[in-house]
Design a protein around this motif. Sequence first.
Motif, PDB file in Angstrom:
ATOM      1  N   ARG A   1     -13.956  -5.499   3.150  1.00 35.02           N
ATOM      2  CA  ARG A   1     -12.255  -5.436   2.912  1.00 35.02           C
ATOM      3  C   ARG A   1     -11.545  -5.800   4.024  1.00 35.02           C
ATOM      4  NH1 ARG A   1     -12.759   0.542   0.354  1.00 35.02           N
ATOM      5  NH2 ARG A   1     -13.753  -0.063  -1.593  1.00 35.02           N
ATOM      6  N   ARG A   2     -11.980  -5.570   5.301  1.00 36.84           N
ATOM      7  CA  ARG A   2     -11.182  -6.112   6.485  1.00 36.84           C
ATOM      8  C   ARG A   2     -10.859  -7.757   6.641  1.00 36.84           C
ATOM      9  NH1 ARG A   2     -11.747  -8.290  11.183  1.00 36.84           N
ATOM     10  NH2 ARG A   2     -14.140  -8.221  10.954  1.00 36.84           N
ATOM     11  N   ARG A   3     -12.208  -8.457   6.269  1.00 38.51           N
ATOM     12  CA  ARG A   3     -12.096  -9.737   6.052  1.00 38.51           C
ATOM     13  C   ARG A   3     -11.166 -10.158   5.104  1.00 38.51           C
ATOM     14  NH1 ARG A   3     -15.754 -12.034   9.596  1.00 38.51           N
ATOM     15  NH2 ARG A   3     -15.792 -14.116   8.489  1.00 38.51           N
ATOM     16  N   ALA A   4     -11.408  -9.690   3.851  1.00 38.37           N
ATOM     17  CA  ALA A   4     -10.382 -10.042   2.956  1.00 38.37           C
ATOM     18  C   ALA A   4      -9.099  -9.856   2.914  1.00 38.37           C
ATOM     19  CB  ALA A   4     -10.720  -9.571   1.456  1.00 38.37           C
ATOM     20  N   ALA A   5      -8.621  -8.747   3.833  1.00 30.88           N
ATOM     21  CA  ALA A   5      -7.290  -8.398   4.053  1.00 30.88           C
ATOM     22  C   ALA A   5      -6.771  -9.417   5.088  1.00 30.88           C
ATOM     23  CB  ALA A   5      -7.122  -7.088   4.621  1.00 30.88           C
ATOM     24  N   GLN A   6      -7.449  -9.801   5.896  1.00 23.79           N
ATOM     25  CA  GLN A   6      -7.087 -10.950   6.924  1.00 23.79           C
ATOM     26  C   GLN A   6      -7.228 -12.230   6.575  1.00 23.79           C
ATOM     27  OE1 GLN A   6      -9.539 -10.149  10.436  1.00 23.79           O
ATOM     28  NE2 GLN A   6      -8.229  -8.404  10.789  1.00 23.79           N
ATOM     29  N   GLY A   7      -7.596 -12.484   5.281  1.00 26.86           N
ATOM     30  CA  GLY A   7      -7.722 -13.932   4.880  1.00 26.86           C
ATOM     31  C   GLY A   7      -8.969 -14.649   5.189  1.00 26.86           C
ATOM     32  N   LEU A   8      -9.844 -14.280   5.795  1.00 27.60           N
ATOM     33  CA  LEU A   8     -11.179 -14.631   5.988  1.00 27.60           C
ATOM     34  C   LEU A   8     -12.149 -14.883   5.133  1.00 27.60           C
ATOM     35  CD1 LEU A   8     -11.421 -12.873   9.647  1.00 27.60           C
ATOM     36  CD2 LEU A   8     -10.641 -14.994   9.574  1.00 27.60           C
ATOM     37  N   PRO A   9     -13.154 -15.799   5.389  1.00 25.94           N
ATOM     38  CA  PRO A   9     -14.147 -16.068   4.175  1.00 25.94           C
ATOM     39  C   PRO A   9     -15.036 -15.043   4.349  1.00 25.94           C
ATOM     40  CG  PRO A   9     -14.322 -17.605   5.901  1.00 25.94           C
ATOM     41  CD  PRO A   9     -13.117 -16.954   6.464  1.00 25.94           C
ATOM     42  N   PRO A  10     -15.976 -14.749   3.319  1.00 23.36           N
ATOM     43  CA  PRO A  10     -16.978 -13.613   3.724  1.00 23.36           C
ATOM     44  C   PRO A  10     -17.962 -14.191   4.650  1.00 23.36           C
ATOM     45  CG  PRO A  10     -16.833 -14.197   1.306  1.00 23.36           C
ATOM     46  CD  PRO A  10     -15.973 -15.090   2.069  1.00 23.36           C
ATOM     47  N   ARG A  11     -18.601 -13.126   5.142  1.00 21.62           N
ATOM     48  CA  ARG A  11     -19.726 -13.476   6.363  1.00 21.62           C
ATOM     49  C   ARG A  11     -20.918 -14.172   5.805  1.00 21.62           C
ATOM     50  NH1 ARG A  11     -20.834  -8.405   9.820  1.00 21.62           N
ATOM     51  NH2 ARG A  11     -23.078  -9.326   9.518  1.00 21.62           N
ATOM     52  N   GLU A  12     -21.389 -15.042   6.540  1.00 22.02           N
ATOM     53  CA  GLU A  12     -22.622 -15.721   5.883  1.00 22.02           C
ATOM     54  C   GLU A  12     -23.742 -14.878   6.155  1.00 22.02           C
ATOM     55  OE1 GLU A  12     -22.993 -18.778   4.713  1.00 22.02           O
ATOM     56  OE2 GLU A  12     -20.763 -18.815   4.490  1.00 22.02           O
ATOM     57  N   PRO A  13     -24.589 -14.861   5.149  1.00 24.47           N
ATOM     58  CA  PRO A  13     -25.935 -13.760   5.458  1.00 24.47           C
ATOM     59  C   PRO A  13     -26.911 -14.282   6.680  1.00 24.47           C
ATOM     60  CG  PRO A  13     -26.167 -15.126   3.647  1.00 24.47           C
ATOM     61  CD  PRO A  13     -24.749 -15.494   3.910  1.00 24.47           C
ATOM     62  N   LYS A  14     -27.378 -13.545   7.381  1.00 20.50           N
ATOM     63  CA  LYS A  14     -28.059 -14.180   8.349  1.00 20.50           C
ATOM     64  C   LYS A  14     -29.560 -14.829   7.942  1.00 20.50           C
ATOM     65  CE  LYS A  14     -26.853 -10.784  11.781  1.00 20.50           C
ATOM     66  NZ  LYS A  14     -27.115  -9.741  12.899  1.00 20.50           N
ATOM     67  N   SER A  15     -29.839 -15.691   8.645  1.00 21.92           N
ATOM     68  CA  SER A  15     -31.000 -16.639   8.166  1.00 21.92           C
ATOM     69  C   SER A  15     -32.270 -15.766   8.591  1.00 21.92           C
ATOM     70  CB  SER A  15     -30.944 -18.030   8.609  1.00 21.92           C
ATOM     71  OG  SER A  15     -32.234 -18.432   8.074  1.00 21.92           O
ATOM     72  N   THR A  16     -33.209 -15.144   7.835  1.00 26.90           N
ATOM     73  CA  THR A  16     -34.234 -14.486   8.309  1.00 26.90           C
ATOM     74  C   THR A  16     -35.664 -15.415   8.314  1.00 26.90           C
ATOM     75  OG1 THR A  16     -34.610 -13.478   6.131  1.00 26.90           O
ATOM     76  CG2 THR A  16     -33.401 -12.279   7.878  1.00 26.90           C
ATOM     77  N   ARG A  17     -35.313 -16.605   7.517  1.00 27.90           N
ATOM     78  CA  ARG A  17     -36.399 -17.543   7.485  1.00 27.90           C
ATOM     79  C   ARG A  17     -37.055 -18.189   8.725  1.00 27.90           C
ATOM     80  NH1 ARG A  17     -35.794 -21.606   2.738  1.00 27.90           N
ATOM     81  NH2 ARG A  17     -38.060 -21.755   3.480  1.00 27.90           N
ATOM     82  N   LYS A  18     -38.261 -18.281   9.126  1.00 26.66           N
ATOM     83  CA  LYS A  18     -38.635 -18.883  10.318  1.00 26.66           C
ATOM     84  C   LYS A  18     -38.649 -20.665   9.959  1.00 26.66           C
ATOM     85  CE  LYS A  18     -42.282 -15.834  11.764  1.00 26.66           C
ATOM     86  NZ  LYS A  18     -43.703 -15.795  12.110  1.00 26.66           N
ATOM     87  N   SER A  19     -38.351 -21.217  11.024  1.00 27.69           N
ATOM     88  CA  SER A  19     -38.089 -22.684  10.858  1.00 27.69           C
ATOM     89  C   SER A  19     -39.803 -23.086  10.652  1.00 27.69           C
ATOM     90  CB  SER A  19     -37.693 -23.303  11.982  1.00 27.69           C
ATOM     91  OG  SER A  19     -38.407 -23.048  13.121  1.00 27.69           O
ATOM     92  N   PRO A  20     -39.884 -23.917   9.773  1.00 26.36           N
ATOM     93  CA  PRO A  20     -41.236 -24.615   9.413  1.00 26.36           C
ATOM     94  C   PRO A  20     -41.764 -25.178  10.644  1.00 26.36           C
ATOM     95  CG  PRO A  20     -39.432 -26.057   8.356  1.00 26.36           C
ATOM     96  CD  PRO A  20     -38.771 -24.968   9.149  1.00 26.36           C
ATOM     97  N   ASP A  21     -43.157 -25.299  10.701  1.00 28.17           N
ATOM     98  CA  ASP A  21     -43.854 -25.818  11.735  1.00 28.17           C
ATOM     99  C   ASP A  21     -43.788 -27.277  11.693  1.00 28.17           C
ATOM    100  OD1 ASP A  21     -45.272 -26.313  14.054  1.00 28.17           O
ATOM    101  OD2 ASP A  21     -47.225 -25.171  13.347  1.00 28.17           O
TER     102      ASP A  21
END
Length: 82
Positions: A5-25
């Motif tokens: 709600r705070r981000r929407a009230a300030q006109g900011l885009p939604p937060r990006e989800p944290k990437s939990t995937r490991k980078s491939p070997d």
Amino acid sequence: MGEARRRAAQGLPPREPKSTRKSPDTSPRIVPWLPLTQNQTRSFVAVTTRGAWIGIGAMVLFWITVRFIGPAAGWWSLADMP
């Protein structure tokens, strides 16, 4: 107020989800037809070397207990001692 709600009230885009995937070997494979990479082989060698040293330490501790600590504490007597 919630973060969304705070981000929407300030006109900011939604937060990006944290990437939990490991980078491939991306390290090269040992042989093309075998799915083992060089990083995996290094990791295997490191783990088995550490395990070997732990085993050696446990064996030395066991030998010291059987040869010196047990007889000194009177838990048992050695067969080769009079």
